[in-house]
Design a protein around this motif. Structure first.
Motif, PDB file in Angstrom:
ATOM      1  N   PRO A 168       0.803  -1.225   0.000  1.00  0.00           N
ATOM      2  CA  PRO A 168       0.000   0.000   0.000  1.00  0.00           C
ATOM      3  C   PRO A 168       0.840   1.281   0.000  1.00  0.00           C
ATOM      4  O   PRO A 168       0.511   2.238  -0.706  1.00  0.00           O
ATOM      5  N   VAL A 169       1.927   1.302   0.777  1.00  0.00           N
ATOM      6  CA  VAL A 169       2.798   2.480   0.779  1.00  0.00           C
ATOM      7  C   VAL A 169       3.453   2.658  -0.590  1.00  0.00           C
ATOM      8  O   VAL A 169       3.531   3.777  -1.120  1.00  0.00           O
ATOM      9  N   HIS A 170       3.907   1.557  -1.180  1.00  0.00           N
ATOM     10  CA  HIS A 170       4.536   1.620  -2.500  1.00  0.00           C
ATOM     11  C   HIS A 170       3.585   2.201  -3.537  1.00  0.00           C
ATOM     12  O   HIS A 170       3.948   3.122  -4.300  1.00  0.00           O
ATOM     13  N   PHE A 171       2.354   1.691  -3.594  1.00  0.00           N
ATOM     14  CA  PHE A 171       1.402   2.164  -4.601  1.00  0.00           C
ATOM     15  C   PHE A 171       0.948   3.595  -4.318  1.00  0.00           C
ATOM     16  O   PHE A 171       0.635   4.343  -5.244  1.00  0.00           O
ATOM     17  N   THR A 172       0.932   3.965  -3.044  1.00  0.00           N
ATOM     18  CA  THR A 172       0.603   5.350  -2.709  1.00  0.00           C
ATOM     19  C   THR A 172       1.706   6.290  -3.193  1.00  0.00           C
ATOM     20  O   THR A 172       1.432   7.381  -3.729  1.00  0.00           O
ATOM     21  N   LEU A 173       2.954   5.874  -3.032  1.00  0.00           N
ATOM     22  CA  LEU A 173       4.083   6.712  -3.454  1.00  0.00           C
ATOM     23  C   LEU A 173       4.109   6.911  -4.972  1.00  0.00           C
ATOM     24  O   LEU A 173       4.534   7.962  -5.452  1.00  0.00           O
ATOM     25  N   ILE A 174       3.670   5.895  -5.704  1.00  0.00           N
ATOM     26  CA  ILE A 174       3.652   6.043  -7.171  1.00  0.00           C
ATOM     27  C   ILE A 174       2.288   6.527  -7.667  1.00  0.00           C
ATOM     28  O   ILE A 174       2.028   6.556  -8.871  1.00  0.00           O
ATOM     29  N   ASP A 175       1.420   6.896  -6.704  1.00  0.00           N
ATOM     30  CA  ASP A 175       0.100   7.459  -7.011  1.00  0.00           C
ATOM     31  C   ASP A 175      -0.781   6.485  -7.793  1.00  0.00           C
ATOM     32  O   ASP A 175      -1.524   6.897  -8.681  1.00  0.00           O
ATOM     33  N   LEU A 197      -4.274  -0.092  -7.662  1.00  0.00           N
ATOM     34  CA  LEU A 197      -3.693  -1.317  -8.221  1.00  0.00           C
ATOM     35  C   LEU A 197      -3.401  -2.382  -7.167  1.00  0.00           C
ATOM     36  O   LEU A 197      -3.128  -3.529  -7.515  1.00  0.00           O
ATOM     37  N   LEU A 198      -3.445  -2.011  -5.898  1.00  0.00           N
ATOM     38  CA  LEU A 198      -3.148  -2.983  -4.844  1.00  0.00           C
ATOM     39  C   LEU A 198      -4.073  -4.195  -4.934  1.00  0.00           C
ATOM     40  O   LEU A 198      -3.631  -5.342  -4.794  1.00  0.00           O
ATOM     41  N   PHE A 248      -5.404  -5.584  -7.432  1.00  0.00           N
ATOM     42  CA  PHE A 248      -5.058  -6.507  -8.516  1.00  0.00           C
ATOM     43  C   PHE A 248      -3.896  -7.412  -8.122  1.00  0.00           C
ATOM     44  O   PHE A 248      -3.849  -8.588  -8.513  1.00  0.00           O
ATOM     45  N   VAL A 249      -2.952  -6.887  -7.344  1.00  0.00           N
ATOM     46  CA  VAL A 249      -1.845  -7.728  -6.878  1.00  0.00           C
ATOM     47  C   VAL A 249      -2.365  -8.797  -5.928  1.00  0.00           C
ATOM     48  O   VAL A 249      -1.990  -9.972  -6.022  1.00  0.00           O
ATOM     49  N   LEU A 250      -3.252  -8.404  -5.016  1.00  0.00           N
ATOM     50  CA  LEU A 250      -3.817  -9.373  -4.080  1.00  0.00           C
ATOM     51  C   LEU A 250      -4.643 -10.425  -4.818  1.00  0.00           C
ATOM     52  O   LEU A 250      -4.636 -11.607  -4.452  1.00  0.00           O
ATOM     53  N   THR A 251      -5.326 -10.006  -5.878  1.00  0.00           N
ATOM     54  CA  THR A 251      -6.082 -10.962  -6.689  1.00  0.00           C
ATOM     55  C   THR A 251      -5.150 -11.935  -7.384  1.00  0.00           C
ATOM     56  O   THR A 251      -5.445 -13.137  -7.486  1.00  0.00           O
TER      57      THR A 251
END
Length: 406
Positions: free
Chosen positions: A241-248, A252-253, A255-258
């Motif tokens: 979540p922090v990674h995807f927040t940093l790249i705005d 997409l989180l 989809f990774v969990l899926t």
């Protein structure tokens, strides 16, 4: 066969309900209170009693009919959720109500999981399925639940108000109880399981703890399971979540969990289909190797498309050996003590997730996101190497369960 179908159906509905609740309940708390902190307090308040219930209710599960204990715990979970819309209609929901009924529900969740797992050996004996295939099917259904649960929760929250969603969630636990009621009570009996001597409740709890820690195979399997949950929780709940927040790109989180859940479904399906074609150690080594590759790539926080692929690989590896880890515990522990040992395992797993998230938060805050990702990957790789290279997991073929003097 009817008994195994009822058992698997109950497991599927129960896990699906938990998967829906994990997404829907925090959103409902936010809607009712308007406070993100309230959602955090509810989660924190329910974690401690869930761990304690897992630790100590195993003794009860080993003393009473396991069909009965499974039904009762599902009904406790159903009642705790159903009480929320009733209170909402009478006086309105505040954070205190969520905490109260969350605590009550947590007393049923982990023991319910334990009771259902402890039932499995006798379910297998009463059906035409081997223990390997039954556990593999159970893991596959769990993967399907995790795959569709978030989507179902999102759809329900879109179509209905929070109270209706709560009734539906409670209904899944009630349906699980009804399905379990269809299992013959003789399958859940514990009074004909031989015991070395009648023990007091405390001595029985101590014996279960000793079986977990002193039986080397069970201790290693528990360690692998705990570390897997810790690493996966750290990535799912914070690092990604922090990674995807940093790249705005926070959307997409999901989809990774899926992709992880899809890989888990494929891996467990392969185990079901070919469990008897390969040695148990082969399945274990393949699963640990493939999951280590997935974790290693995810830990690099690569481009998004590669994260999706790595998530699938991670799930695939977990599916290949996940059912086997459960099977090893079942086969290494005397049946009379399964509730105590599995209850302790489930309690430790329940505590492991928030502990890992807290550790990840500290590292991210005081060092960096990259360091947190690399550190958790290193923990998993080291544990996998120790497990594969050490003597404990070299001979995994069926043998008599170990016992100890209580």
């Amino acid at each position: 066969m009817r008994t195994s179908v009822l058992y698997l159906g109950s497991y599927f509905v129960s896990v699906l309900g938990n998967s829906i609740a994990a997404i829907a309940l925090p959103l409902i708390v936010l809607q009712a209170t308007g406070s993100a902190m309230s959602a955090g307090w509810v989660a924190a308040a329910t974690a401690v009693p869930a761990v304690l219930a897992g630790l100590f209710m195993g003794v009860v599960i080993d003393r009473i009919n396991r069909v009965t204990s499974s039904v009762v715990t599902d009904l406790v979970s159903a009642a705790s959720v159903a009480a929320l819309p009733i209170v909402d209609g009478l006086v309105g929901l505040e954070v205190g109500w969520f905490v109260l009924f969350g605590v009550i529900g947590s007393l049923g969740d982990v023991p319910g999981m334990t009771a259902r797992e402890a039932l499995l050996p006798r379910i297998a004996r009463s059906s035409s399925l081997s223990t390997e295939r039954l556990i593999g099917l159970r893991e596959s259904l769990g993967a399907i639940s995790l795959l569709i649960g978030p989507a179902v929760a999102g759809l329900l929250m879109t179509l209905f108000d929070g109270s209706t969603v709560l009734w539906i969630t409670a209904g899944t636990s009630f349906l699980a109880a009804l399905l379990t009621l269809g299992i013959p009570r003789s399958v859940g009996r514990t009074d004909d399981v031989p015991a070395t001597a009648p023990l007091g409740a405390w001595r029985e709890f101590v014996e279960g703890w000793q079986l977990l820690t002193r039986t080397r195979l069970v201790a290693m399997v528990t360690g692998l399971s705990l570390l897997s949950v810790m690493v996966l929780s750290a990535f799912q709940a914070l690092i990604l979540p922090v990674h995807f927040t940093l790249i705005d790109r926070p959307g997409l989180l999901g989809f990774v969990l899926t992709s992880i859940a899809a890989g888990l479904l494929v891996g467990s399906g392969l185990y079901v289909a070919f469990a008897d074609r390969l040695a148990r150690r082969t399945w274990l080594v393949m699963g640990l190797l493939v999951s280590s590759v997935g974790f290693a790539v995810i830990g690099l926080l690569p481009p998004t498309w590669l994260l999706f692929g790595a998530g699938f690989v991670l799930g695939l590896g977990s599916g290949l050996c996940g059912a086997l880890l459960g099977l090893l515990t079942t086969s290494a522990v005397p049946e009379r003590a399964l509730g105590r040992v599995m209850g302790t395992q489930n309690a430790l797993v329940t505590a492991a997730a928030p502990a890992a998230i807290l550790l990840a938060a500290v590292v991210i805050e005081h060092v960096s996101l990259t360091a947190a990702a690399a550190g958790f990957v290193a923990l998993w790789v080291v544990m996998s190497v120790v497990a594969v290279a050490g003597p404990v997991l070299r001979d995994l073929e069926p043998s008599e369960p170990e016992s100890i003097d209580a």
